[in-house]
Design a protein around this motif. Structure first.
Motif, short mmCIF file in Angstrom:
data_model
loop_
_atom_site.label_atom_id
_atom_site.label_comp_id
_atom_site.label_asym_id
_atom_site.label_seq_id
_atom_site.Cartn_x
_atom_site.Cartn_y
_atom_site.Cartn_z
N TYR A 103 0.85 -1.18 0.00
CA TYR A 103 0.00 0.00 0.00
C TYR A 103 0.89 1.24 0.00
O TYR A 103 1.73 1.40 0.89
CB TYR A 103 -0.93 -0.01 1.21
N LEU A 104 0.70 2.08 -1.01
CA LEU A 104 1.50 3.29 -1.12
C LEU A 104 1.02 4.31 -0.10
O LEU A 104 -0.17 4.37 0.22
CB LEU A 104 1.41 3.85 -2.53
N PRO A 105 1.94 5.14 0.41
CA PRO A 105 1.59 6.12 1.44
C PRO A 105 0.74 7.27 0.90
O PRO A 105 0.75 7.55 -0.31
CB PRO A 105 2.94 6.62 1.93
N LYS A 124 -2.70 10.74 -1.88
CA LYS A 124 -3.27 12.07 -2.13
C LYS A 124 -2.31 12.93 -2.93
O LYS A 124 -2.73 13.74 -3.73
CB LYS A 124 -3.63 12.75 -0.82
N THR A 125 -1.00 12.77 -2.68
CA THR A 125 0.01 13.51 -3.44
C THR A 125 1.15 12.57 -3.77
O THR A 125 1.50 11.68 -2.98
CB THR A 125 0.57 14.71 -2.64
N ALA A 126 1.71 12.76 -4.96
CA ALA A 126 2.86 11.96 -5.39
C ALA A 126 3.87 12.90 -6.02
O ALA A 126 3.53 13.67 -6.92
CB ALA A 126 2.43 10.88 -6.37
N GLY A 127 5.09 12.83 -5.55
CA GLY A 127 6.15 13.64 -6.11
C GLY A 127 6.87 12.92 -7.23
O GLY A 127 6.65 11.73 -7.49
N ALA A 128 7.75 13.65 -7.91
CA ALA A 128 8.49 13.09 -9.04
C ALA A 128 9.33 11.88 -8.62
O ALA A 128 9.39 10.88 -9.35
CB ALA A 128 9.38 14.15 -9.67
N LEU A 129 9.96 11.93 -7.46
CA LEU A 129 10.78 10.81 -7.01
C LEU A 129 9.94 9.55 -6.79
O LEU A 129 10.34 8.44 -7.15
CB LEU A 129 11.54 11.17 -5.74
N GLY A 180 9.42 12.59 -1.33
CA GLY A 180 10.79 12.38 -0.85
C GLY A 180 10.90 11.76 0.52
O GLY A 180 11.84 11.02 0.80
N THR A 181 9.94 12.03 1.39
CA THR A 181 10.05 11.51 2.76
C THR A 181 9.62 10.05 2.88
O THR A 181 9.98 9.39 3.83
CB THR A 181 9.21 12.36 3.74
N SER A 182 8.87 9.55 1.92
CA SER A 182 8.36 8.18 2.03
C SER A 182 8.93 7.21 1.00
O SER A 182 8.76 6.01 1.15
CB SER A 182 6.83 8.19 1.92
N VAL A 183 9.62 7.72 -0.01
CA VAL A 183 10.07 6.82 -1.08
C VAL A 183 11.14 5.83 -0.61
O VAL A 183 11.24 4.74 -1.15
CB VAL A 183 10.56 7.58 -2.34
N THR A 184 11.92 6.21 0.38
CA THR A 184 12.97 5.30 0.88
C THR A 184 12.34 4.01 1.40
O THR A 184 12.82 2.92 1.09
CB THR A 184 13.80 5.98 1.98
N GLN A 185 11.26 4.14 2.16
CA GLN A 185 10.61 2.94 2.71
C GLN A 185 9.94 2.13 1.61
O GLN A 185 10.01 0.90 1.60
CB GLN A 185 9.58 3.32 3.77
#
Length: 67
Positions: free
Chosen positions: A7-9, A40-45, A14-19
């Protein structure tokens, strides 16, 4: 072997992609299903991680699904 569902956060940035990357690595070599229902939001990374993972699973000839 870990559950194939991930399940994606809510804030996939940037703060969650490492996990998420670590969770994907733990599932490498098998089927994986990513559930983005709560995002709700997804960044480029975050999106880059998904593209890279999809390519890797294809190279590994394993099922990779985003729902």
């Amino acid at each position: 072997m870990p559950d194939d569902k991930l399940y994606l956060p809510e804030h996939f940035d940037g703060t969650s992609v490492t996990q998420v990357a670590a969770d994907l690595l733990a599932r490498r070599g098998g089927r994986v299903e990513l559930n983005g229902e709560g995002v709700k939001t997804a960044g480029a990374l975050g999106l880059q991680i998904l593209v890279a993972a999809a390519k890797q699973w294809k190279e590994d000839d394993q099922p990779f699904e985003v729902v």
